[in-house]
Design an enzyme around this catalytic site. Structure first.
Site, short mmCIF file in Angstrom:
data_model
loop_
_atom_site.label_atom_id
_atom_site.label_comp_id
_atom_site.label_asym_id
_atom_site.label_seq_id
_atom_site.Cartn_x
_atom_site.Cartn_y
_atom_site.Cartn_z
N GLU A 515 0.84 -1.21 0.00
CA GLU A 515 0.00 0.00 0.00
C GLU A 515 0.87 1.26 0.00
O GLU A 515 0.57 2.23 -0.70
CB GLU A 515 -0.96 0.00 1.19
CG GLU A 515 -1.95 -1.18 1.23
CD GLU A 515 -2.74 -1.37 -0.06
OE1 GLU A 515 -2.87 -0.40 -0.83
OE2 GLU A 515 -3.22 -2.49 -0.30
N ASP A 579 3.65 -4.58 -5.61
CA ASP A 579 4.04 -5.91 -5.10
C ASP A 579 5.55 -6.00 -4.91
O ASP A 579 6.05 -6.46 -3.89
CB ASP A 579 3.58 -7.02 -6.07
CG ASP A 579 2.11 -7.37 -5.88
OD1 ASP A 579 1.53 -7.00 -4.84
OD2 ASP A 579 1.54 -8.02 -6.78
ZN ZN Z 1 -2.55 -2.60 -4.81
#
Ligand code: ZN
Length: 676
Positions: A515, A579
């Site tokens: 995030e 990621d």
């Molecule tokens: Zn995301």
């Protein structure tokens, strides 16, 4: 439609965290060797190595089109809400209380006897209004009025922070009008797409027959409606273009919109949605509005009537008799996603209730299931991740000190929301009765629509949340520069209070890092520390960033999803950056937390357990239809590539599992990408 960057589509998870170094009495907690497939070498296929056992032991349930480790937590949250509802229904609550509204909403949805007996009666007033349309002016008036029922044929409106003045909410007009997920579904010509298009026309015809038309005329009208939607698809903006925050930011006032799309009566439109003084607003797709306005004028009123009837019954398919819902499942569930059977009704109604009364259910949910310690522990972990990212930014070799300074300022300015909102939404004006499910849904839609538009041209309320506490997911909101973790993801089985650090950093740590990284992905980096679209980068740094992201996109575009279909590295770029960033940042945070004398557990070093824990987050079984659908509509990569893609770029992973040239997991050093 909003610009939140979520962790995953639908379901995801995470949990609070223990970073203490107490005695590890629960050896192996959080990682089950049975989840692995050790018959394959880690370098040959790390997804299979780490998750092969899990996949074998978790075959896809008939009602699911995919099932992953995160869905296990989703099922858990579903059970918790079920228990809440059961407790409510066995009590009598005061008229007007949130408990009573929840109980009424749920009961009305479960009363299938009443729903079947009423048949199409709840729809009748809407169909009559369509029949009574006499002119294009009438048609436009109806389109405006109906947006408040949750129907957005042709286009829709929502309120959000102004992307260039993030303290204020403004109205956004956006494209709509398609019954299939996006334009590609109409324009692609491969066999699979042609088959879906044919089944979609059959679905339209099926609904028109339920409305009483003869098969032949229903088929003809379905062709007409499909041709209209195809025309709309042709002038719709692609998903890829919509990822560019500047392309969808077109500020206009009423006069400018009238000049852009003069065939439409925009003054009447804003009066119709009760926003007579819209001020400056954002038109996400001006070309769409222009073409749409011309199309409204050009097509015969009779065609629009059929188009509207179809969209209306389709929109309410969950609230009407099962014949309608079954047809809808046949197309959207089976054909598009590959599910074999519909989810049980109680799950669907429960989900609808928890959506319509989101923060009411949320209040009860956190009281029962969210321990205050979880929030505290989570906050600590977020701060560890923030420190780790600051260290990594300081060490970046490709970024100038000037941009680094701004990046750190933005990182330090990220606000963190955990668990549930400080202020709950007030549902007192929303009427919910036990009698009509259909009416309850309409009432809820009306309530949210009015609530949303009442905020236009007012200061943003920073306490608002974009997800409910019972949602198993997380998000970054670029216009607020905030990361948000709802209560439902802050609990086991993904966080173990007594697991070693490697497990928690590999899972929850990566999610927090994910995030945070969204603030610095190809979209998020274009927003400054207060959430405005405002370039804070030195040009050279931006160029080097773009060069790296281009290589990352190319890597992902080489993954084969199914047969000849490749993953879309451009569409999934922002999520892949997040990621990869989340993995790297959390690894650094773990290194900062470990003392260096941690023992092996189950024969694995802390580094190995970190990467196994990471891979396990994305363990997933998925149907072929769903692979193809998600590749077209989801900005996230499929679970398998969320494992393989980031790990192949991470040097510490190579060291941990002795990955060598020639291994599938191996990328030559000069092809690897590390961004954050
Ligand atoms: Zn995301």
């Amino acid at each position: 439609m909003n610009y939140f960057k979520t962790l995953g589509l639908g379901l995801m998870a995470m949990a609070a965290v223990s970073c203490s170094h107490g005695p590890q009495t629960m050896a192996g907690k959080g990682l089950d060797p049975a989840d692995m497939d050790t018959t394959i070498a880690p370098g040959a296929d790390f997804d299979q190595y780490a998750n092969g056992g899990w996949k074998k032991r978790h075959p896809l349930p008939d009602e699911k089109s995919r099932y992953g480790a995160f869905d296990v937590l989703g099922d858990e949250a579903e059970k918790q809400v079920k228990e809440l509802f059961a407790a409510i229904s066995s009590n009598n609550f005061k008229q007007g209380s949130i408990e009573q509204k929840i109980a009424n909403f749920y009961a009305s949805g479960m009363d299938t006897t009443a729903i079947e007996a009423r048949n199409l009666a709840p729809l009748q007033p809407y169909l009559s209004q369509i029949d009574e349309l006499k002119s294009k002016a009438d048609l436009q008036q109806l389109l405006a009025a109906w947006q408040s029922y949750g129907l957005n044929p042709l286009f829709g409106i929502y309120a959000d922070a102004d992307q260039k003045n993030s303290a204020m909410k403004v109205a956004y007009l956006y494209q709509s009008g398609l019954g299939m997920p996006n334009r590609d579904y109409y324009l692609n010509k491969d066999d699979h797409s042609l088959d879906i298009q044919q089944k979609y026309r059959a679905y339209i015809a099926g609904l028109l027959q339920i409305l009483g038309q003869e098969p032949e005329s229903a088929q003809q009208d379905a062709e007409t409606i499909y041709a209209m939607e195809k025309e709309i698809a042709e002038f719709s903006m692609s998903m890829l273009d919509q990822r560019d925050p500047y392309k969808v930011y077109n500020k206009m006032n009423l006069d400018q919109l009238i000049a852009t799309a003069p065939e439409y009566n925009w003054k009447a439109y804003f009066d119709g949605v009760k926003l007579s003084n819209p001020g400056d607003f954002i038109v996400c797709q001006p070309d769409f509005m222009k073409a749409m306005a011309q199309m409204v004028e050009a097509k015969p009123l009779a065609d629009w009537k059929q188009y509207l009837k179809y969209h209306t019954i389709s929109n309410f398919s969950s609230e009407l008799p099962h014949a309608v819902g079954d047809l809808s499942f046949e197309f959207y569930g089976k054909t598009l996603s590959g599910s074999l059977v519909q989810r049980p009704r109680w799950k669907r109604v429960q989900e609808a209730t928890a959506g319509a009364l989101g923060e009411a259910v949320g209040q009860l949910y956190v009281k029962e299931y969210f321990p205050p310690e979880a929030k505290e522990r989570m906050l600590k972990l977020v701060e560890n991740l923030r420190k780790a990212l600051a260290v990594r930014i300081g060490n970046l070799s490709w970024m100038s000190d000037t941009t680094k300074e701004k990046a750190i300022e933005k990182l330090n300015a990220i606000t963190v929301k955990i668990g549930y909102p400080d202020k709950w939404k007030d549902y007192s004006s929303l009427e919910i009765t036990p009698d009509s499910y259909f009416q309850n849904v309409v009432n809820a839609n009306n309530f949210y629509f009015a609530d949303m538009l009442s905020k236009v041209n007012k200061p943003v309320d920073k306490t608002e949340w974009g997800m409910t506490p019972q949602t198993v997911n997380a998000y970054y909101n670029p216009s607020a520069n905030e990361i948000v973790f709802p209560a439902a993801i802050l609990q086991p089985p993904f966080f173990y209070m007594d697991a070693d650090d490697a497990i928690n950093y590999g899972a929850i740590g990566v999610v927090i890092g994910h995030e945070m990284s969204h603030g610095f992905d190809d979209q998020g980096r274009q927003y400054d520390k207060i959430g405005n679209l405002n370039d804070w980068w030195q040009a050279d740094d931006a160029e080097r960033f773009n060069e790296k992201t281009k290589r990352l996109a190319n890597q992902f575009s080489q993954f084969t999803v199914l047969d000849t279909v490749k993953a879309d590295g451009k569409l999934t770029l922002g999520e892949n950056i997040a990621d990869l960033g989340g993995l790297n940042i959390s690894y650094t945070a773990m290194q900062m937390a470990l003392k260096g004398d941690e023992p092996q557990i189950d024969g694995f070093t802390p580094d190995q357990r970190f990467f196994l824990s990471y891979a396990h987050i994305w363990a997933q079984n998925i149907r072929d239809e769903e692979k193809l659908r998600l590749t077209k509509v989801d900005v996230h990569s499929l679970g398998r590539y969320r494992v393989l893609g980031p790990l192949r770029n991470t040097p510490e992973f190579y060291a941990a599992f002795d990955i060598k040239a020639g291994d599938y997991m191996y990328l030559p050093e000069d092809e690897r990408v590390v961004i954050w």
